[in-house]
Design a protein around this motif. Structure first.
Motif, PDB file in Angstrom:
ATOM      1  N   LEU A  10       0.819  -1.210   0.000  1.00 29.53           N
ATOM      2  CA  LEU A  10       0.000   0.000   0.000  1.00 29.53           C
ATOM      3  C   LEU A  10       0.856   1.265   0.000  1.00 29.53           C
ATOM      4  N   PHE A  11       2.120   1.128   0.354  1.00 31.39           N
ATOM      5  CA  PHE A  11       3.027   2.270   0.417  1.00 31.39           C
ATOM      6  C   PHE A  11       3.683   2.579  -0.924  1.00 31.39           C
ATOM      7  N   ALA A  12       3.564   1.671  -1.896  1.00 29.56           N
ATOM      8  CA  ALA A  12       4.303   1.819  -3.153  1.00 29.56           C
ATOM      9  C   ALA A  12       3.349   1.879  -4.340  1.00 29.56           C
ATOM     10  N   GLY A  42       1.589   0.912  -7.796  1.00 35.56           N
ATOM     11  CA  GLY A  42       1.317  -0.354  -8.463  1.00 35.56           C
ATOM     12  C   GLY A  42       0.986  -1.488  -7.538  1.00 35.56           C
ATOM     13  N   ASP A  43       0.291  -1.206  -6.411  1.00 40.81           N
ATOM     14  CA  ASP A  43      -0.072  -2.312  -5.537  1.00 40.81           C
ATOM     15  C   ASP A  43      -1.065  -3.229  -6.251  1.00 40.81           C
ATOM     16  N   ALA A  44      -1.304  -4.360  -5.662  1.00 43.07           N
ATOM     17  CA  ALA A  44      -2.092  -5.410  -6.317  1.00 43.07           C
ATOM     18  C   ALA A  44      -3.487  -4.941  -6.721  1.00 43.07           C
ATOM     19  N   ALA A  45      -4.050  -4.001  -6.002  1.00 39.71           N
ATOM     20  CA  ALA A  45      -5.403  -3.530  -6.318  1.00 39.71           C
ATOM     21  C   ALA A  45      -5.382  -2.423  -7.369  1.00 39.71           C
ATOM     22  N   ARG A  46      -4.204  -2.099  -7.875  1.00 41.42           N
ATOM     23  CA  ARG A  46      -4.026  -1.072  -8.913  1.00 41.42           C
ATOM     24  C   ARG A  46      -4.492   0.305  -8.474  1.00 41.42           C
ATOM     25  N   HIS A  47      -4.284   0.596  -7.216  1.00 39.83           N
ATOM     26  CA  HIS A  47      -4.563   1.926  -6.693  1.00 39.83           C
ATOM     27  C   HIS A  47      -3.247   2.684  -6.629  1.00 39.83           C
ATOM     28  N   ARG A  48      -3.338   3.982  -6.710  1.00 38.72           N
ATOM     29  CA  ARG A  48      -2.100   4.752  -6.525  1.00 38.72           C
ATOM     30  C   ARG A  48      -1.687   4.627  -5.065  1.00 38.72           C
ATOM     31  N   PRO A  49      -0.444   4.951  -4.750  1.00 38.77           N
ATOM     32  CA  PRO A  49       0.009   4.789  -3.361  1.00 38.77           C
ATOM     33  C   PRO A  49      -0.851   5.626  -2.424  1.00 38.77           C
ATOM     34  N   ALA A  50      -1.133   5.077  -1.280  1.00 32.12           N
ATOM     35  CA  ALA A  50      -1.934   5.786  -0.291  1.00 32.12           C
ATOM     36  C   ALA A  50      -1.112   6.889   0.350  1.00 32.12           C
ATOM     37  N   GLU A  51      -1.749   7.995   0.652  1.00 25.94           N
ATOM     38  CA  GLU A  51      -1.088   9.054   1.418  1.00 25.94           C
ATOM     39  C   GLU A  51      -1.216   8.767   2.903  1.00 25.94           C
ATOM     40  N   VAL A  52      -2.316   8.105   3.271  1.00 27.58           N
ATOM     41  CA  VAL A  52      -2.581   7.746   4.664  1.00 27.58           C
ATOM     42  C   VAL A  52      -3.038   6.289   4.703  1.00 27.58           C
ATOM     43  N   VAL A  53      -2.431   5.520   5.581  1.00 31.22           N
ATOM     44  CA  VAL A  53      -2.879   4.152   5.832  1.00 31.22           C
ATOM     45  C   VAL A  53      -3.261   4.091   7.304  1.00 31.22           C
ATOM     46  N   GLU A  93       9.656   5.849   5.038  1.00 29.81           N
ATOM     47  CA  GLU A  93      10.510   5.875   3.845  1.00 29.81           C
ATOM     48  C   GLU A  93       9.716   6.231   2.598  1.00 29.81           C
ATOM     49  N   ALA A  94       8.445   5.830   2.550  1.00 25.78           N
ATOM     50  CA  ALA A  94       7.602   6.088   1.381  1.00 25.78           C
ATOM     51  C   ALA A  94       6.854   7.413   1.479  1.00 25.78           C
ATOM     52  N   GLY A  95       6.982   8.087   2.626  1.00 18.91           N
ATOM     53  CA  GLY A  95       6.274   9.348   2.801  1.00 18.91           C
ATOM     54  C   GLY A  95       4.782   9.168   3.037  1.00 18.91           C
TER      55      GLY A  95
END
Length: 128
Positions: free
Chosen positions: A43-45, A47-58, A85-87
């Motif tokens: 979820l931090f990078a 191209g995650d498996a769900a094809r969502h852009r990286p989350a800003e907040v998890v 590390e991923a912001g």
């Protein structure tokens, strides 16, 4: 002797416009911590498996958490490092007393909840 009824553990991921919520249920321990790391890290990078852009907040929602051991704590520390590390802001929400106690006793509460102080002024335990 093995336990014929191993503890239940489940993760549910919901993508929303304001971030991602990961609901954690059951015991976060030696047998399950890797599943949490493997599910949350992508979820931090891009191209995650769900094809969502990286989350800003998890947001990790621990309302269904029963207990946590040192392996679970290690997983949370690893996820904090990877999120930083991923912001990405990693928030620990709805923390049960068992988790709160582990974080306080190990001196990791401030480190793992640092981003909560910046989150809409909510810095109270369990509100993340």
């Amino acid at each position: 002797m093995t336990n014929p009824h191993p503890p239940l553990f489940g993760l549910e991921v919901d993508h929303a416009p304001d971030g991602v919520v990961v609901r954690v249920e059951g015991d976060l321990d030696y047998e399950t911590h890797r599943e949490l790391v493997d599910k949350v890290t992508p979820l931090f990078a891009p191209g995650d498996a769900a094809r969502h852009r990286p989350a800003e907040v998890v947001r990790l929602d621990f309302a269904g958490l029963r207990c946590v051991d040192s392996s679970g704590l290690s997983a949370l520390l690893l996820l904090r490092r990877r999120a930083d590390e991923a912001g990405v802001r990693l928030l620990l929400q709805a923390r049960p007393l068992a988790l709160e106690r582990v974080l306080v006793m190990t001196g990791t509460l401030g480190h793992l909840t640092a981003h909560e102080q910046d989150s809409d002024g909510q810095g109270r335990p369990g509100t993340g």
